[in-house]
Motif scaffolding. Sequence first.
Motif, mmCIF file in Angstrom:
data_model
loop_
_atom_site.group_PDB
_atom_site.id
_atom_site.type_symbol
_atom_site.label_atom_id
_atom_site.label_comp_id
_atom_site.label_asym_id
_atom_site.label_seq_id
_atom_site.Cartn_x
_atom_site.Cartn_y
_atom_site.Cartn_z
ATOM 1 N N ALA A 50 23.735 23.392 -38.539
ATOM 2 C CA ALA A 50 24.070 23.239 -39.961
ATOM 3 C C ALA A 50 24.311 24.608 -40.598
ATOM 4 N N TRP A 51 23.399 25.527 -40.361
ATOM 5 C CA TRP A 51 23.552 26.851 -40.978
ATOM 6 C C TRP A 51 24.764 27.589 -40.432
ATOM 7 N N SER A 52 25.084 27.354 -39.162
ATOM 8 C CA SER A 52 26.245 28.063 -38.619
ATOM 9 C C SER A 52 27.535 27.589 -39.301
ATOM 10 N N SER A 53 27.572 26.304 -39.709
ATOM 11 C CA SER A 53 28.746 25.841 -40.460
ATOM 12 C C SER A 53 28.881 26.617 -41.764
ATOM 13 N N ILE A 54 27.754 26.766 -42.463
ATOM 14 C CA ILE A 54 27.777 27.492 -43.728
ATOM 15 C C ILE A 54 28.157 28.958 -43.487
ATOM 16 N N ALA A 55 27.585 29.533 -42.419
ATOM 17 C CA ALA A 55 27.890 30.936 -42.119
ATOM 18 C C ALA A 55 29.377 31.120 -41.856
ATOM 19 N N ILE A 56 29.959 30.205 -41.091
ATOM 20 C CA ILE A 56 31.390 30.303 -40.799
ATOM 21 C C ILE A 56 32.193 30.216 -42.089
ATOM 22 N N ALA A 57 31.790 29.287 -42.978
ATOM 23 C CA ALA A 57 32.524 29.137 -44.237
ATOM 24 C C ALA A 57 32.482 30.439 -45.038
ATOM 25 N N ILE A 58 31.322 31.095 -45.065
ATOM 26 C CA ILE A 58 31.201 32.324 -45.856
ATOM 27 C C ILE A 58 31.993 33.459 -45.202
ATOM 28 N N PHE A 59 31.794 33.649 -43.883
ATOM 29 C CA PHE A 59 32.507 34.739 -43.193
ATOM 30 C C PHE A 59 34.021 34.566 -43.298
ATOM 31 N N SER A 60 34.456 33.292 -43.331
ATOM 32 C CA SER A 60 35.896 33.055 -43.282
ATOM 33 C C SER A 60 36.631 33.732 -44.434
ATOM 34 N N PHE A 61 35.913 34.002 -45.525
ATOM 35 C CA PHE A 61 36.580 34.593 -46.691
ATOM 36 C C PHE A 61 36.778 36.097 -46.572
ATOM 37 N N ILE A 62 36.122 36.734 -45.624
ATOM 38 C CA ILE A 62 36.154 38.198 -45.624
ATOM 39 C C ILE A 62 36.714 38.773 -44.329
ATOM 40 N N VAL A 63 37.465 37.972 -43.588
ATOM 41 C CA VAL A 63 37.998 38.492 -42.329
ATOM 42 C C VAL A 63 39.523 38.455 -42.275
ATOM 43 N N TRP A 64 40.178 38.110 -43.421
ATOM 44 C CA TRP A 64 41.612 37.853 -43.340
ATOM 45 C C TRP A 64 42.412 39.050 -42.811
ATOM 46 N N GLY A 65 41.893 40.256 -43.055
ATOM 47 C CA GLY A 65 42.662 41.444 -42.695
ATOM 48 C C GLY A 65 42.921 41.593 -41.204
ATOM 49 N N HIS A 66 42.230 40.794 -40.367
ATOM 50 C CA HIS A 66 42.480 40.962 -38.934
ATOM 51 C C HIS A 66 43.830 40.380 -38.515
ATOM 52 N N HIS A 67 44.525 39.734 -39.444
ATOM 53 C CA HIS A 67 45.890 39.320 -39.139
ATOM 54 C C HIS A 67 46.873 40.460 -39.372
ATOM 55 N N MET A 68 46.375 41.580 -39.882
ATOM 56 C CA MET A 68 47.277 42.616 -40.384
ATOM 57 C C MET A 68 46.987 43.986 -39.781
ATOM 58 N N PHE A 69 46.424 43.994 -38.563
ATOM 59 C CA PHE A 69 46.079 45.290 -37.963
ATOM 60 C C PHE A 69 47.306 46.173 -37.762
ATOM 61 N N THR A 70 48.476 45.571 -37.559
ATOM 62 C CA THR A 70 49.663 46.406 -37.342
ATOM 63 C C THR A 70 50.610 46.376 -38.535
ATOM 64 N N SER A 71 50.132 45.876 -39.683
ATOM 65 C CA SER A 71 51.036 45.706 -40.818
ATOM 66 C C SER A 71 51.250 46.994 -41.586
ATOM 67 N N GLY A 72 50.439 48.001 -41.316
ATOM 68 C CA GLY A 72 50.546 49.226 -42.079
ATOM 69 C C GLY A 72 49.421 49.400 -43.082
#
Lengths: 211, 377, 570
Positions: free
Chosen positions: C295-317
């Motif tokens: 149960a807690w891991s679901s909540i943890a994933i939901a929270i972390f999901s908001f602060i990792v978006w930049g990993h789609h942009m490692f080569t974007s500049g």
Amino acid sequence: MTTTDRPATSAAGAGVRGAYRDERAQVIAGSFGLWALLATLAMLFGGLLLAILAIWASSEQWPKSLPPLPWQIWVSTASLIGCSIACSAAVAADRRGSVTGVRAAMASALIGAGIFTGMQVWAWFVWHDAVEQLLTDDGVHRLATTAFWVLTGLHVAHVLGGLIPLGMLVWYALWRRWTTVRRGLLGHTAIYWHFLDVVWLAMVLTMFIIL
Amino acid sequence: MSMLGLLATTTSPMKLGEATSGGTFWMPESASTIAPEVDFVFDFINWINYIFFALVVLVLVWFAIRYKLKPGSRESFTPDAPTHNTPLELTWTTMPLLLVGLIFWLGMDGYLRLTEVPDDAYPVKVTGQKWSWIFEHPEFGVIEGGELTVPLNRPVRMIMSSKDVLHSVFIPAFRVKQDVVPGRYTSLWFEATRPGQYRLYCSEYCGMDHSKMLAVVNVLPEDEFQDAMGQLAREYEDIPDSDLPAYAMNRLYSRCASCHSRDGTSGTGPSFVGLWERTKNGTTVFTDGTTLKDHMGPGGEFEVPENYLRDSILNPQHYIVQNYMGAMPTFKGQLKERQVDALVLMIKNMDRLVDDQGNVIENPDLDGADISTGSAN
Amino acid sequence: MTTIDARPMEQPVLAGDNYLTHTRGFRSWFFTLDHKRIGLMYLVSVLTAFLLGGIFALLVRTQLLVPEGLIMDQNDYNKAFTMHGGIMVFLVIIPSIPAALGNFVLPIMLGAKDVAFPRLNLFSYHLWIVGAIFLVMSMFTGGLDTGWTFYTPYSIDQQSAMGGVIPAVTGAFILGFSSIFTGMNFIVTIHRLRPKGMTWFRMPLFLWSIYATAVIQVLATPVLGITLALLAVERAFGIGIFNPALGGDPVLYQHFFWFYSHPAVYIMILPAMGIVSELIAVHSHRHIFGYSFIAWSSIAIAIFSFIVWGHHMFTSGQSPLMNVIFSLITFSVAIPSAVKVFNWLATMYKGAISWNTSMLYGMGFIFLFTIGGLTGLYLGTLSTDVHLHDTYFVVAHFHYVMMGSALIGFIGGLHHWWPKMTGKLINDNAGRVAFVLFFVGYNLTFFTQFMLGSHGMPRRYATYPADAGFQFYHILSTIGSYMMAIAFFMMAFYFIGSLFFGRRAPANPWGGRSLEWQCTSPPPHDNFAEQPEVGDCYDFSVLRWDEATGGYVWREDVEHPGQHAEDATA
């Protein structure tokens, strides 16, 4: 919509819809829903303000001198705050049990919202005349001046949305029975209009910074 | 490498085939200083993954078979099975945490080296535009398209920008990639460790011919590199006018190839086949409804028809041919005057340079060809 | 102890009125407020969209059989992969579990008569229909060739992208609000309509995951909405917020887009994780292991999901410092995911595992999700991501997560709840054969794409160099995709067949203990006459197999929650 196949009544009493034990439970659920809605809208407006501020902060050629905001904006601000206060007054009157108080306050809120919307539309035309030259100047000028319409436009869309429950409440207050559910709607509508106030002030501040 | 090889029309597939061989099961050939480091991190994660994956699948299969519900028995619930075990769960929460921490650190270490450009790096200016690459060597005043020549064992820094939409430079053999963004400069650097030819891809989706936006990186030992640059710098000055059309076909056409065919088929832009006929006769119709003929009369803009070709290269948005969308970027500043001449001559002599199927004729017969570029000279 | 018949779980199957037969006619369905009917309509709509998206996928795969492209020109290929992505993301995976299965199951799991706001629920569905029409319409208004990511400045440039951009982003915008309203509805329903005895930490884990999903839907989707709205305004009126030529910033668009679209990955995967938690526990007939960690891991994933978006942009500049920070946070997501996998495995320990189709999908999920998760490590790691970004490695990775995990969870859940929804049992042998075919085809399709990507094959290529050694992998991949297509047709065949020839389902065919197994199959119109009382929904020791009904019933010698009330009424 006529085909309400869910029984509109349950053992607990008339007017209770769907899954609720009683009207109070329905109102509480409504207020949860309202806060979820406000969270969504906060992200929506927050995203827009952030996008525009980010462009403004990172741009090197942002225009320095732009026309001042139209004076209608300040009338709008006053009337929106007035509308919000009127909603609070209606809630207070309802607590006191004053039917006339509710009616008067709701009517003033509706008038305030109407003035706000009218002033906005006026301001759009005034702004257009003021910046017409700049619109065709270059990309950055165009971006800076159109931010006014983009920001206020999104806000007005939500004001128009807020007019629906406001209108319904005026209708209920004048001509319909005053139920627990409708009383709940009054409280929720007041909170929604306070929210619109806060968003509006954030927008005026943003426009003040960038324009 | 001989001069002849350098000026070959396109790089022969055989050489590139070699470039892709020599890789491992997971990775292509490695040909830069960074590649072995990246491969090391990749292999490190590989082994962690093999072990974890084997563990999970073994346990999964073992439990699935060992605790399979016996046929005929639907009652074998096991109320004594544990419902939780906090020390165990804390262990498998923290253990991966340490492992991924290590992986992060390795990856960051390698990446930060990728961002520190050596001071003495050889600069190359890269421009991406739909759908070709242009490479400029400021030290030699040389501009290449479709092929980038770089020195061996010397850091090279690419300073990149885009003329239109996002592109991305990706050279698998060097393990480098960087988006090319309009309105700003981005950069990447590498140091090639093996001479040869390596493919460069556009890896950020950029529209129709995205998958044809390829180039070749040609790594040459230092002395050959210097020679090649010297040749390229003088290339157009040294060539007699009569050889210009063939030169343009060999050295410049690759920048046009993704839009303008040489076999008559219509692409993003009109085919070069028959283009001179249409130009000369003024039959080309523009999107504004006028025909080229309307602009060709005495005193008209294109009184000299060659000037229309020139204008289309340097100012392509000026007149857009009917039924095309006007996707062409300007080549102003990317071509020297003599290169523009060469292109005009190439288009004028298209029928002598390519056969009916659009294949380049090896030694074209240009005797008596029209090699005047109009009054613009 | 009274007679068995008195208990809801053991009522005779299909005794009279149920939600399917309650009222008749088109209007009684299309304007219904019944969450079960809305869920079923979503199901049909989502599966229709899945067929469409799948056809585009097969076109894409067929094209890549030969280096120069087999069946399409560049423009048609670009349109095909764009429509495949757009349809699968916005019309299939995002609504599949929450809107289709969640709508059906969630209120019943709570013992409630409906969701908190039935009208809003219906409105969400109608919005979905309108959004879907707009999205598909983009094909006929000039076509859409931007990729589902709508990257600027390509998408806002009238000269570049085709004319379908505005209808498509309008569609995505409307679908976004459909998703937001569904999320709001579920949040309030779970907060306000839980039955007696169901504390937060006694909820079925499916509800936890739906709750975490709903939070992401409510908070992240509006950001996509405003981004797409700005994009449309920009394309229509030439205001350059994301256009560098007009003073804007294209990388800003990527930040905003991924701020939504990374959490959206968890909108897809979290509900599937919830379903798998149910599948593994119920079909292992064994108490879930480590409930609170899951149960807690679901909540943890939901929270972390908001602060990792930049990993789609490692080569974007974006700046190296940002890259390092985003890489670090990204690895934190690995932990709750790993915890779930270990807990599911431990749940099978000492279980009594039924090898039925649903459980096979549960186990298949663990297998595929492990690959999907572990390959994420290469992409979160900065130095390897630079090489792998925007190649087929990424394509393979996100298909392992979005299709191999999210969609597998959906299909598993569909098998699990199909008897409850329709009152019919499927042919389990056909189900197992289809699973094996799907599973083999799946890995053939996508594992080969890891090899393609690491060897340098970029994404979104209509053609590829003939001499680069890619073709062999592409052929294998395409063969695998045909196998999957056959498997899906088999599924369609036996699901539809079960409606006509399937055995009648008992109330509780699998031995589940959450409330949906305690009403008839299919459930009555009102779900439960009175909201029941619940206990530990993973304690299966109070159930026994009942040969007469072919399902599970309460054991007579053990007390179960609400028993006294039932005894009294009986």
